[in-house]
Design a protein around this motif. Structure first.
Motif, PDB file in Angstrom:
ATOM      1  N   LEU A 533       0.819  -1.208   0.000  1.00 15.71           N
ATOM      2  CA  LEU A 533       0.000   0.000   0.000  1.00 15.71           C
ATOM      3  C   LEU A 533       0.854   1.260   0.000  1.00 15.71           C
ATOM      4  O   LEU A 533       0.495   2.272  -0.609  1.00 15.71           O
ATOM      5  CB  LEU A 533      -0.939  -0.003   1.201  1.00 15.71           C
ATOM      6  CG  LEU A 533      -2.079  -1.043   1.163  1.00 15.71           C
ATOM      7  CD1 LEU A 533      -2.882  -0.984   2.443  1.00 15.71           C
ATOM      8  CD2 LEU A 533      -2.975  -0.828  -0.055  1.00 15.71           C
ATOM      9  N   LEU A 534       1.997   1.219   0.693  1.00 17.20           N
ATOM     10  CA  LEU A 534       2.886   2.382   0.682  1.00 17.20           C
ATOM     11  C   LEU A 534       3.436   2.645  -0.717  1.00 17.20           C
ATOM     12  O   LEU A 534       3.786   3.773  -1.055  1.00 17.20           O
ATOM     13  CB  LEU A 534       4.045   2.176   1.668  1.00 17.20           C
ATOM     14  CG  LEU A 534       3.678   2.241   3.150  1.00 17.20           C
ATOM     15  CD1 LEU A 534       4.891   1.919   4.011  1.00 17.20           C
ATOM     16  CD2 LEU A 534       3.141   3.618   3.512  1.00 17.20           C
ATOM     17  N   GLY A 535       3.513   1.595  -1.524  1.00 13.10           N
ATOM     18  CA  GLY A 535       3.991   1.776  -2.890  1.00 13.10           C
ATOM     19  C   GLY A 535       3.012   2.531  -3.770  1.00 13.10           C
ATOM     20  O   GLY A 535       3.422   3.148  -4.762  1.00 13.10           O
ATOM     21  N   VAL A 536       1.713   2.501  -3.428  1.00  7.57           N
ATOM     22  CA  VAL A 536       0.710   3.187  -4.255  1.00  7.57           C
ATOM     23  C   VAL A 536       0.096   4.393  -3.549  1.00  7.57           C
ATOM     24  O   VAL A 536      -0.651   5.147  -4.160  1.00  7.57           O
ATOM     25  CB  VAL A 536      -0.411   2.207  -4.683  1.00  7.57           C
ATOM     26  CG1 VAL A 536       0.149   1.115  -5.574  1.00  7.57           C
ATOM     27  CG2 VAL A 536      -1.103   1.589  -3.464  1.00  7.57           C
ATOM     28  N   ALA A 549      -4.801   5.852   8.668  1.00  9.72           N
ATOM     29  CA  ALA A 549      -5.927   6.049   7.743  1.00  9.72           C
ATOM     30  C   ALA A 549      -5.818   5.102   6.564  1.00  9.72           C
ATOM     31  O   ALA A 549      -6.812   4.506   6.128  1.00  9.72           O
ATOM     32  CB  ALA A 549      -5.951   7.500   7.267  1.00  9.72           C
ATOM     33  N   LEU A 550      -4.625   4.948   6.030  1.00  4.90           N
ATOM     34  CA  LEU A 550      -4.411   4.079   4.856  1.00  4.90           C
ATOM     35  C   LEU A 550      -4.819   2.646   5.147  1.00  4.90           C
ATOM     36  O   LEU A 550      -5.481   1.987   4.329  1.00  4.90           O
ATOM     37  CB  LEU A 550      -2.940   4.142   4.449  1.00  4.90           C
ATOM     38  CG  LEU A 550      -2.506   3.282   3.254  1.00  4.90           C
ATOM     39  CD1 LEU A 550      -3.068   3.853   1.958  1.00  4.90           C
ATOM     40  CD2 LEU A 550      -0.976   3.224   3.185  1.00  4.90           C
ATOM     41  N   VAL A 600      -9.806  -3.761  -1.476  1.00  5.09           N
ATOM     42  CA  VAL A 600      -9.048  -3.370  -0.279  1.00  5.09           C
ATOM     43  C   VAL A 600      -8.101  -2.227  -0.614  1.00  5.09           C
ATOM     44  O   VAL A 600      -7.972  -1.252   0.139  1.00  5.09           O
ATOM     45  CB  VAL A 600      -8.269  -4.575   0.279  1.00  5.09           C
ATOM     46  CG1 VAL A 600      -7.359  -4.150   1.424  1.00  5.09           C
ATOM     47  CG2 VAL A 600      -9.233  -5.667   0.745  1.00  5.09           C
ATOM     48  N   ARG A 601      -7.442  -2.347  -1.776  1.00  8.15           N
ATOM     49  CA  ARG A 601      -6.492  -1.309  -2.189  1.00  8.15           C
ATOM     50  C   ARG A 601      -7.202   0.018  -2.426  1.00  8.15           C
ATOM     51  O   ARG A 601      -6.748   1.080  -1.968  1.00  8.15           O
ATOM     52  CB  ARG A 601      -5.771  -1.774  -3.453  1.00  8.15           C
ATOM     53  CG  ARG A 601      -4.628  -0.882  -3.884  1.00  8.15           C
ATOM     54  CD  ARG A 601      -3.801  -1.520  -4.976  1.00  8.15           C
ATOM     55  NE  ARG A 601      -4.550  -1.759  -6.190  1.00  8.15           N
ATOM     56  CZ  ARG A 601      -4.861  -2.969  -6.667  1.00  8.15           C
ATOM     57  NH1 ARG A 601      -4.490  -4.067  -6.012  1.00  8.15           N
ATOM     58  NH2 ARG A 601      -5.547  -3.105  -7.785  1.00  8.15           N
ATOM     59  N   GLU A 602      -8.361  -0.015  -3.113  1.00  7.23           N
ATOM     60  CA  GLU A 602      -9.081   1.227  -3.402  1.00  7.23           C
ATOM     61  C   GLU A 602      -9.633   1.850  -2.127  1.00  7.23           C
ATOM     62  O   GLU A 602      -9.576   3.070  -1.948  1.00  7.23           O
ATOM     63  CB  GLU A 602     -10.212   0.967  -4.396  1.00  7.23           C
ATOM     64  CG  GLU A 602     -10.927   2.249  -4.781  1.00  7.23           C
ATOM     65  CD  GLU A 602     -11.888   2.059  -5.944  1.00  7.23           C
ATOM     66  OE1 GLU A 602     -12.786   2.904  -6.111  1.00  7.23           O
ATOM     67  OE2 GLU A 602     -11.744   1.060  -6.687  1.00  7.23           O
ATOM     68  N   ALA A 603     -10.141   1.028  -1.212  1.00  7.48           N
ATOM     69  CA  ALA A 603     -10.661   1.558   0.055  1.00  7.48           C
ATOM     70  C   ALA A 603      -9.543   2.222   0.857  1.00  7.48           C
ATOM     71  O   ALA A 603      -9.754   3.262   1.497  1.00  7.48           O
ATOM     72  CB  ALA A 603     -11.298   0.427   0.868  1.00  7.48           C
TER      73      ALA A 603
END
Length: 931
Positions: A533-536, A549-550, A600-603
């Motif tokens: 997730l930190l990559g995007v 939050a992420l 999950v990624r979009e949320a």
């Protein structure tokens, strides 16, 4: 008067041979703790730890100073001994410490004996060294440090006694040693060095049968207790005694032990190693700081995969090989190998023992027994041990020698915290190469001529690789294997293909993505998810609240996961509690985000965008509470904005998060979150005005204008055109600004929005004023003023009153200008609009200067200047400073004018404004006047 200090028995001091009363045990412990490091500074904290350990009194420093004061009285300066406070610690200064302190004299004699050319001289020196011992070292003292130091000193005493026996055997002694060695063999029944000395002494005394029986008993004990046979050296001595080898008697310098095995296991030094001088110096400093005969020096070199840890360790070890005449040990522990399990400490120890000359059938089976034998063989030897690619501290601890003359270099992708805590390892975290070091690496690999022929391409390669050593090496290999291809073409490929250019299908060790992937093997699922997730996630760095939050985790849990990634050297901690990835690591992380389910990624992205948007909105409210601002929709469930208590904290947060907020807007546009795009541009507008971020604001409103077309409220489109026009004016794009303002006004009229019409007339006035058309500017400002009054918007009314005052002043109507500015100030003070008041006061300064009252002008300008500094209004501050210089010149105050214009010039240049050239001309003219 001369003083001598005794540590190898009861701790005391002798002045001209007479004992000195040193007081209680704690006081004598202070002297001992200083004396073992005589001539070197002992930090106060370390001194207190030595004296009291965990029981340091509450006022430890004061108590320590009291003890030292009493010692100074007992040991007067006339005795050529002094305790001096230096650099946060104390140092014992004493003439010829290697003569005055018995411990240091003992070590000096041992060192001279090792270097002696003749065995007879070595015997003399070692005999003197051994006789310095007067019983148990540090007698009368207690404590953790004392016990540990006493154990080390006993070990040194034992080694010295054994060295003396070896030297005496070399000069032909035998029978004289039997009694001493019989007692020692009884105390150390499994020590093969002692046993060998005993056997040879018995044999030389004519007691060969006793020697052979002693060998048999030793062999039985080794087999029974350790499951191993005697070593090769002892077996060879046994054979020679059985054979009545005459050379055991004929050679007075015959040694019972076989020649010392000196392993040379270091791989070749890196062929193209460049830079890292600071890191190399830090490693050397760790060794020098410890001093000779102290404790094993351990340096833990940490960093991401491919950052150059192994190269640094090998380069340092080869550069300092002369410091380690007894050899080098090296093992790759494979803690982060792609397909293999890490090398077990048991297997690594077997390799080390074999390298040290131990026969395979003599190596114990048990890990602890292996480690004990290893430490015994390393005792007293000066060696460097490189433990490469360790997985954990437990992976390393059994491989640490106990000898104080050894240096251990450990490389790992993790920080090996317990190695630092429990074994005092010195941690060295490697970062990327700087620009000069990166260029030097490319020059070393590609040749100076090729690098110098394309300097711009080399700069781009360095930039694209971000100074990452493995990326630079892969890039250099790609270029070196294609010598006909220009470096500019290599750079273009790297720019276009990114990580794909740094990958290799068949050789994982030559692939940056593969090397980085090995670090993920030890991560939990939660840690791998955050890494992806930190990559995007938008922005160059992040904070724990943003990560909470992420991920939807609590802040406490988010910090834990961030710490795990930092421990794995996948992210780095930056000042201010921020965490960042190298660009190439981030690019790799983005590829692993595909493993996270799409919803999950979009949320996660929605949550982190809402966190930044709503915090920015809160900051904007604090910076300018009077400005009408549409509220963004509610944030995603569970998302709370970062708490900002006041204006100052809000400004600090916006400065720290500025790059992330810009990236958040771009990410929101890519996701089609048009409301976030528009609201972010709005929320940052005042910040951009005050900080002079012209180009960033212009870019944000261009994106916001596109998004406004997708929003239902027509006011958003009108406002987007108007705000974009504002920044076009500031950038000198006047035609574009005019077109956007016409669109804005037409939309406001079409949708019967008087407030938006007023704002647009105000903006049209500003645009006309920027082009010098103050008559048209005044007309638009008066139109806006009527509308604001009809809408009962007093803060905006005050703002436009100030504008009417400015345009009137520029048209020479100073009475009207002064009247409107004063009316504006009355309203601004009533509504606490300090920023607006500063603008009105600034205009009063302009009026006073142009009506000949230069001192009043200075008063007004300095009043406005103070407010703008307090509000951080860098853009307006630059204009204010330029204006301030003119009344100073008029009053003949050239130095003051020069100072404010130089500050204005600096700000104009930082903001990329054309006004910089004008101010430079003013400064040049002022210099001409002053000549």
């Amino acid at each position: 008067m001369t003083v001598q200090l005794a540590l190898l028995g009861e701790v005391t001091a002798y002045l001209d041979g007479c004992p000195v009363e040193l007081g209680p045990a704690r006081q004598r412990c202070v002297l001992a703790a200083l004396a073992v490091d005589a001539g070197r500074v002992v930090p106060a904290d370390r001194l207190m730890e030595r004296v009291w350990g965990a029981d340091t009194p509450r006022r430890g420093r004061a108590t320590l100073h009291s003890h030292i004061s009493r010692l100074r009285q007992a040991l007067p300066a006339a005795a050529d001994v002094e305790i001096v406070l230096r650099s946060g610690g104390y140092v014992l200064l004493i003439d010829h410490p290697d003569q005055a302190v018995d411990l240091l004299r003992f070590r000096d004699l041992r060192a001279r004996a090792r270097a002696a050319d003749e065995d007879t001289h070595a015997v003399k020196l070692l005999t003197e060294a051994v006789t310095l011992w007067r019983g148990e070292p540090l007698t009368g003292l207690s404590g953790q440090w004392v016990e540990a130091e006493r154990d080390r000193l006993r070990q040194e005493q034992l080694v010295a006694e054994q060295d003396l026996v070896d030297a005496r055997l070399r000069v032909g002694d035998g029978e004289e040693l039997v009694a001493e060695l019989s007692a020692r063999a009884a105390r150390y029944p499994l020590d093969e060095r002692v046993a060998g000395q005993h056997l040879l002494a018995l044999h030389r005394a004519g007691r060969s049968a006793d020697a052979l029986e002693e060998y048999r008993r030793l062999r039985d004990r080794l087999v029974e207790e350790l499951g191993t046979e005697p070593g090769a050296q002892l077996r060879e001595l046994h054979r020679r005694i059985l054979a009545a080898d005459p050379t055991l008697f004929a050679r007075p310098d015959g040694n019972v032990t076989a020649p010392l095995v000196v392993p040379r296991q270091l791989p070749a030094a890196p062929a193209h190693f460049t830079g890292r001088e600071t890191d190399l110096t830090a490693l050397t400093a760790s060794l020098d700081l410890a001093g000779p005969d102290r404790t094993v020096v351990i340096s833990a070199i940490g960093g991401a995969g491919g950052i150059g840890k192994t190269w640094l360790a090998l380069a340092w070890a080869h550069r300092h090989a002369d410091r380690f005449p007894d050899g080098q040990l090296f093992t790759d522990l494979r803690g982060f190998s792609p397909n293999e399990q890490p090398v077990a400490p048991d297997a690594a120890l077997f390799g080390f023992l074999s390298a040290l000359g131990v026969d395979a059938n003599r190596i114990p089976q048990d890990l602890d027994a292996k480690a004990a034998l290893y430490r015994s063989l390393m005792a007293g030897r000066r060696m460097v041990v490189v433990l490469d690619n360790a997985a954990t501290a437990d992976h390393v601890v059994p491989l640490l020698p106990g000898g104080p003359a050894c240096v251990v270099l450990v490389t790992s992708r993790t920080r090996l915290a317990s190695l630092i805590d429990r074994h005092s390892a010195r941690h060295l975290q490697l970062d990327v190469l700087d620009r000069a070091e990166a260029r030097a690496l490319l020059a070393a690999r590609l040749g100076t001529d090729r690098v110098e022929a394309e300097p711009a391409a080399v700069d781009e390669l360095v930039e694209l690789c971000g100074g990452y050593p493995l990326a630079l090496s892969i890039t250099a290999r790609n270029a070196a294997t294609r010598p006909a291809i220009a470096l500019a073409e290599v750079a273009a490929e790297l720019r276009e293909l990114g990580l794909e250019m740094l990958d290799h299908d068949t050789d994982p060790a030559a692939s940056l993505p593969a090397v980085l992937s090995w670090s993920l093997r030890r991560l939990t699922e939660e840690q791998r998810t955050l890494f992806g997730l930190l990559g995007v996630a938008p922005g160059p760095d992040t904070t724990p609240p943003a990560v909470a939050a992420l991920t939807g985790l609590s802040q406490a849990r988010a910090r834990k996961v961030l710490s795990a990634l930092e421990e794995a050297s996948l992210i780095g901690r930056r000042p201010g509690g921020r965490y960042a990835m190298h660009d190439l690591v981030r690019a790799y992380a983005a590829t692993t985000a595909d493993e996270v389910p799409g919803d999950v990624r979009e949320a996660a992205l929605v949550r982190v965008m809402d966190f930044h948007l709503h915090t920015a909105h809160l900051a904007d409210r604090l910076l300018d509470p009077h400005r009408p601002l549409l509220e963004p929709g509610p944030p995603a469930p569970g998302v709370q904005p970062y708490p900002l208590p006041d204006c100052e904290v809000a400004g600090d947060w916006l400065r720290a998060e500025h790059a992330t907020l810009l990236a958040t807007q771009r990410a929101a546009a890519a996701l089609g979150r048009h409301d976030v795009v528009w609201h972010l541009a709005t929320a940052l507008d005042i910040f951009h005005v005050r900080r002079g971020h012209l180009h960033d604001a212009h870019a944000m409103w261009r994106v916001a204008l596109n998004s406004a077309a997708h929003l239902p409220d027509p006011a958003t489109r009108s406002r987007a055109h108007r705000c974009l026009a504002y920044w076009c004016v500031r950038l000198g794009l006047h035609e574009e600004a005019g077109a956007h303002l016409e669109h804005a006004l037409a939309l406001a009229v079409q949708h019967r929005d008087p407030a938006e019409q007023a704002h647009t007339h105000r903006a049209l006035g500003s645009a006309r004023g920027q082009r010098g058309d103050f008559r048209q500017a005044l007309n638009h400002a008066r139109h806006a003023l009527d509308l604001y009054r009809s809408l009962d918007l007093p803060v905006w009314e005050a703002d436009v009153l100030s504008s009417v005052g400015w345009y009137s002043a520029r048209l020479g109507d100073f009475d009207t200008a002064r009247e409107h500015c004063r009316a504006a100030i009355t309203l601004q003070r009533r509504h606490h609009d300090t920023g607006g008041e500063a603008a009105s006061v600034d205009t009063l300064g302009h009026i006073a200067h142009h009506t000949g009252d230069h001192q009043l002008a200075l008063d007004h300008y300095y009043e406005a200047l103070a407010v703008r500094r307090s509000l951080g209004q860098a853009y307006q501050l630059a204009d204010n400073l330029e204006s301030l210089g003119h009344p100073h010149v008029a009053l003949g105050q050239h130095d003051q004018a020069r100072a404010v214009w130089r500050e204005a010039l600096k700000l104009y240049r930082e903001q990329g404004r054309d006004a910089a050239a004008r101010v430079q001309r003013q400064l040049d003219e002022l210099d001409e006047i002053s000549r």
